[in-house]
Design a protein around this motif. Structure first.
Motif, PDB file in Angstrom:
ATOM      1  N   VAL A  48       0.786  -1.162  -0.056  1.00 56.48           N
ATOM      2  CA  VAL A  48      -0.007   0.045  -0.153  1.00 56.48           C
ATOM      3  C   VAL A  48       0.890   1.384  -0.063  1.00 56.48           C
ATOM      4  O   VAL A  48       0.748   2.095  -0.737  1.00 56.48           O
ATOM      5  CB  VAL A  48      -1.007   0.018   1.084  1.00 56.48           C
ATOM      6  CG1 VAL A  48      -1.712   1.461   1.284  1.00 56.48           C
ATOM      7  CG2 VAL A  48      -1.795  -1.274   1.244  1.00 56.48           C
ATOM      8  N   GLU A  49       2.018   1.289   0.828  1.00 58.63           N
ATOM      9  CA  GLU A  49       2.739   2.351   0.953  1.00 58.63           C
ATOM     10  C   GLU A  49       3.337   2.583  -0.452  1.00 58.63           C
ATOM     11  O   GLU A  49       3.705   3.795  -0.919  1.00 58.63           O
ATOM     12  CB  GLU A  49       3.836   2.232   2.113  1.00 58.63           C
ATOM     13  CG  GLU A  49       4.856   3.165   2.203  1.00 58.63           C
ATOM     14  CD  GLU A  49       6.162   2.944   3.022  1.00 58.63           C
ATOM     15  OE1 GLU A  49       6.521   1.890   2.930  1.00 58.63           O
ATOM     16  OE2 GLU A  49       6.210   3.848   4.187  1.00 58.63           O
ATOM     17  N   LEU A 106      -7.142   2.173  -0.162  1.00 59.80           N
ATOM     18  CA  LEU A 106      -6.261   1.197   0.548  1.00 59.80           C
ATOM     19  C   LEU A 106      -5.682   1.908   1.652  1.00 59.80           C
ATOM     20  O   LEU A 106      -5.654   0.928   2.803  1.00 59.80           O
ATOM     21  CB  LEU A 106      -5.103   0.977  -0.391  1.00 59.80           C
ATOM     22  CG  LEU A 106      -5.599   0.072  -1.849  1.00 59.80           C
ATOM     23  CD1 LEU A 106      -4.317  -0.029  -2.384  1.00 59.80           C
ATOM     24  CD2 LEU A 106      -6.557  -0.816  -1.701  1.00 59.80           C
ATOM     25  N   ASP A 107      -5.309   2.885   1.608  1.00 62.82           N
ATOM     26  CA  ASP A 107      -4.762   3.402   3.107  1.00 62.82           C
ATOM     27  C   ASP A 107      -5.792   3.650   4.188  1.00 62.82           C
ATOM     28  O   ASP A 107      -5.713   3.326   5.444  1.00 62.82           O
ATOM     29  CB  ASP A 107      -3.906   4.846   2.934  1.00 62.82           C
ATOM     30  CG  ASP A 107      -2.718   5.162   3.832  1.00 62.82           C
ATOM     31  OD1 ASP A 107      -2.319   4.368   4.220  1.00 62.82           O
ATOM     32  OD2 ASP A 107      -3.131   6.237   4.607  1.00 62.82           O
ATOM     33  N   GLN A 108      -6.773   4.392   3.741  1.00 64.15           N
ATOM     34  CA  GLN A 108      -7.985   4.570   4.916  1.00 64.15           C
ATOM     35  C   GLN A 108      -9.057   3.727   5.033  1.00 64.15           C
ATOM     36  O   GLN A 108      -9.966   4.072   5.739  1.00 64.15           O
ATOM     37  CB  GLN A 108      -8.403   6.072   4.660  1.00 64.15           C
ATOM     38  CG  GLN A 108      -7.304   7.203   4.816  1.00 64.15           C
ATOM     39  CD  GLN A 108      -6.451   7.126   6.112  1.00 64.15           C
ATOM     40  OE1 GLN A 108      -7.272   7.102   7.225  1.00 64.15           O
ATOM     41  NE2 GLN A 108      -5.015   7.325   5.971  1.00 64.15           N
ATOM     42  N   SER A 109      -9.078   2.670   3.798  1.00 61.15           N
ATOM     43  CA  SER A 109     -10.279   1.913   3.919  1.00 61.15           C
ATOM     44  C   SER A 109     -11.570   2.652   3.668  1.00 61.15           C
ATOM     45  O   SER A 109     -12.724   2.085   4.310  1.00 61.15           O
ATOM     46  CB  SER A 109     -10.294   1.151   4.616  1.00 61.15           C
ATOM     47  OG  SER A 109      -8.949   0.181   4.853  1.00 61.15           O
TER      48      SER A 109
ATOM     49  N   ARG B 277      -4.010   4.019  14.384  1.00 60.52           N
ATOM     50  CA  ARG B 277      -4.245   2.580  13.908  1.00 60.52           C
ATOM     51  C   ARG B 277      -2.707   2.478  13.074  1.00 60.52           C
ATOM     52  O   ARG B 277      -1.912   3.165  13.163  1.00 60.52           O
ATOM     53  CB  ARG B 277      -5.144   2.863  12.773  1.00 60.52           C
ATOM     54  CG  ARG B 277      -6.642   2.906  13.565  1.00 60.52           C
ATOM     55  CD  ARG B 277      -7.714   2.993  12.370  1.00 60.52           C
ATOM     56  NE  ARG B 277      -7.320   4.246  11.546  1.00 60.52           N
ATOM     57  CZ  ARG B 277      -7.904   4.141  10.014  1.00 60.52           C
ATOM     58  NH1 ARG B 277      -8.259   2.984   9.686  1.00 60.52           N
ATOM     59  NH2 ARG B 277      -7.521   5.229   9.403  1.00 60.52           N
ATOM     60  N   ARG B 279      -0.785  -0.067  10.096  1.00 56.96           N
ATOM     61  CA  ARG B 279      -0.820  -1.070   8.784  1.00 56.96           C
ATOM     62  C   ARG B 279      -0.005  -2.267   9.204  1.00 56.96           C
ATOM     63  O   ARG B 279       1.043  -2.071   9.508  1.00 56.96           O
ATOM     64  CB  ARG B 279      -0.408  -0.456   7.653  1.00 56.96           C
ATOM     65  CG  ARG B 279      -0.231  -1.705   6.531  1.00 56.96           C
ATOM     66  CD  ARG B 279      -0.459  -0.731   5.235  1.00 56.96           C
ATOM     67  NE  ARG B 279      -1.242   0.076   5.067  1.00 56.96           N
ATOM     68  CZ  ARG B 279      -2.668  -0.341   4.837  1.00 56.96           C
ATOM     69  NH1 ARG B 279      -2.849  -1.667   4.847  1.00 56.96           N
ATOM     70  NH2 ARG B 279      -3.545   0.773   4.657  1.00 56.96           N
ATOM     71  N   ILE B 285      -3.386  -6.341   0.820  1.00 54.46           N
ATOM     72  CA  ILE B 285      -3.560  -4.821   0.357  1.00 54.46           C
ATOM     73  C   ILE B 285      -5.039  -4.215   0.476  1.00 54.46           C
ATOM     74  O   ILE B 285      -5.156  -3.040   0.777  1.00 54.46           O
ATOM     75  CB  ILE B 285      -3.458  -5.050  -1.278  1.00 54.46           C
ATOM     76  CG1 ILE B 285      -2.792  -3.734  -1.636  1.00 54.46           C
ATOM     77  CG2 ILE B 285      -4.453  -5.437  -1.919  1.00 54.46           C
ATOM     78  CD1 ILE B 285      -2.189  -3.983  -3.225  1.00 54.46           C
TER      79      ILE B 285
END
Ligand code: HEM
Lengths: 212, 315
Positions: A48-49, A106-109, B277, B279, B285
């Protein structure tokens, strides 16, 4: 010249333009291959990053490349370069939109409360978001019809690319944890590109910039 | 009415990972036997004797550990470059041996020791810990190590030893990242003595039962699972007992952003990003970030160390 004008135009349309288009697609293709783990491409331990950073970086790279067109045309006298400026700018916007989408999805959904908090409370996100808001009208008014309809106002509107680029470089600088060398290279390149325009405007105030 | 308790998801994972580790260990030992005759010296270099007897620990989490590849290719180790994919390449040729550890300051026994002598015959444990980076990502890592407090006590710290300072190797010819002044070298970290003596705090010398890879801090690194990763200093060459609080590298570089304590705390944000939060690396993904736990989930063991303290000020 050994090429007749018609042939040059054909060459440009049939060959160079598709080539530039394909080149601009390469980063996207690399990321897509990486996402599916194909052809030896990979997105690494934090995909994701990787996606977020690559698309942001290519958005900025293409903004700077777009800003190179005018000085390059000026110094080389090769006005044909202007034929590619719109495509380059639109690709910058394409990668910026991918960057934003990756951030949101993707990062914050799609957790909107977190997104709103980010945009309001994290200055570097506020900057990125403002930059994207500036690029949006440029993309929307990039059609031939819009250019014709807006006339002189189109040129004025599209000067928004200058503040937008500054905000993006600042956005990059502010999100780096410690090693600011890379964003500073971008700041230097941007300073050169914008400084040259200022210089042209000051020194030759009477002669309007033909190339905008 | 019969209300069934939801089965604990983690328990199956505990079994899985235990089986996995057991199988790994068996394969490794079989391989060791097969290779022992032909390559004794190489094996010695690859796997030091003190890693041959590793016992599991009750402090280990039951969560699924990250893959060896994730743990060894995604590293924040500025001595080998500021990109997270750099240390795996830049540290390839780093040879940690021979290594000396200097013990100095407020202790009865001080001096410079061969690390091999310190580690030889020492009981090693596998500690599967969560690691939470200040950058809001996390992993689960099966370290091999031993309690720091156990070693510290051997040097008989005096009553003036209120803090412990740690120093990383300073050698730009071996650590190319030190040629750029992105941080003040050598890297320094510090703990209060009670934090250092806490049973969760370990010195790690191995990963997944093998020698600690260079990019993870070989030959000796600190692991403090309830603090942000930057507290867990790598490639330690000196341990100093101090009466006064030491400063630490990240705090020196940006005192408003990184503190001395650096305890994982979802309620105290980094000035530029949220710490609520994280990851989880390797989670896939489309997996949303997960909630960060107070003290990285180790609150039961360590919250008492900070009773009565304002954690917003002492961040
Ligand atoms: C629309 C609003 C935007 C949001 C919410 C946003 C968000 C982000 C986030 C979350 C990061 C990564 C921070 C981190 O990993 O710590 C980032 C980095 C970055 N963004 Fe944006 N951004 C936005 C707009 C833009 C635009 C318009 C551009 C360029 C055209 C851009 C270029 C970059 C660059 C170059 C980076 C650094 C990448 C790197 O470190 O390699 N961003 N942005």
């Amino acid at each position: 010249m050994w090429l007749k004008p018609v042939n040059t135009l054909l060459l440009r349309r049939r060959l160079i333009k598709p080539l530039v288009f394909a080149l601009c697609c390469l980063p996207f293709a690399g990321l897509a291959l990486g996402a599916f783990g194909m052809a030896g491409f990979s997105l690494g331990a934090n995909p994701v990053e990787m996606l977020l950073h690559s698309c942001g970086k290519w958005g900025l790279n293409l903004l700077l490349i777009t800003l190179c067109v005018t000085p390059l045309a000026h110094f080389s006298g090769w006005r044909a370069l202007f034929a590619y400026r719109r495509m380059l700018g639109l690709f910058a916007f394409f990668y910026a939109c991918l960057h934003l989408t990756i951030y949101l999805v993707l990062d914050q959904s799609l957790l909107w409360s977190a997104v709103i908090e980010d945009v309001l409370e994290r200055p570097y996100i506020t900057l990125g978001f403002s930059a994207w808001l500036m690029l949006l009208p440029l993309a929307l008014t990039s059609t031939k019809g819009m250019i014709r309809r807006l006339g002189q106002r189109w040129i004025q509107l599209h000067r928004l690319i200058y503040p937008a680029s500054i905000l993006v470089a600042w956005h990059f600088y502010w999100q780096v944890k410690q090693d600011v060398r890379e964003p500073l290279y971008y700041v230097a390149a941007l300073a050169l590109l914008l400084g040259w325009r200022l210089y042209r405007q000051r020194v030759r105030a009477r002669e309007p910039l033909i190339y905008s | 009415m019969l209300i069934k308790k939801k089965p604990d998801i983690l328990s199956s994972e505990i079994t899985d990972s235990r089986l996995y580790f057991g199988r790994r260990r068996f394969m490794r030992e079989a391989a060791t036997l097969a290779l022992a005759a032909s390559l004794p010296t190489r094996l010695l270099a690859d796997k030091p004797g003190w890693l041959n007897n590793i016992t599991p620990s009750d402090f280990s989490t039951g969560e699924q550990p990250n893959s060896y590849s994730d743990i060894t290719t995604y590293n924040n180790y500025y001595e080998f470059g500021t990109g997270k994919d750099q240390p795996q390449h830049e540290a390839k040729d780093f040879n940690p041996w021979p290594w000396t550890l200097k013990i100095s300051g407020e202790a009865e026994k001080t001096g410079t020791y061969n690390l091999e002598d310190i580690l030889a015959g020492r009981a090693m444990e596998e500690r599967i810990y969560r690691l939470r980076c200040v950058e809001a990502w996390s992993m689960v890592i099966p370290w091999v190590g031993f309690p720091l407090g156990e070693l510290l006590k051997e040097f008989l710290p005096t009553s003036r030893a209120k803090f412990v300072e740690f120093v990383t190797l300073n050698d730009p010819s071996r650590m190319p990242g030190q040629k750029a002044r992105v941080l003040e070298w050598p890297y320094r970290e510090g703990l209060r003595i009670d934090e250092a003596m806490h049973p969760l705090t370990i010195l790690a010398t191995g990963l997944y039962g093998e020698a600690l890879p260079n990019q993870n801090g070989a030959p000796l690194r600190l692991v403090i699972p309830w603090k942000y990763g930057f507290k867990s200093i790598k490639a330690i060459t000196e341990i100093r007992f101090r009466e006064t609080a030491p400063n630490n590298s990240w705090r020196k570089s940006a005192p408003g952003e990184y503190g001395f304590y650096a305890n994982v705390n979802p309620e105290v944000d980094h000035p530029r990003w949220s710490q609520a939060r994280e990851r989880r690396i390797g989670a896939g993904i489309f997996t949303p970030k997960q909630d960060t736990l107070m003290f990285n989930g180790y609150a039961d063991q360590v919250a008492s160390l900070y009773a009565g303290m304002d954690l917003r000020r002492n961040f």
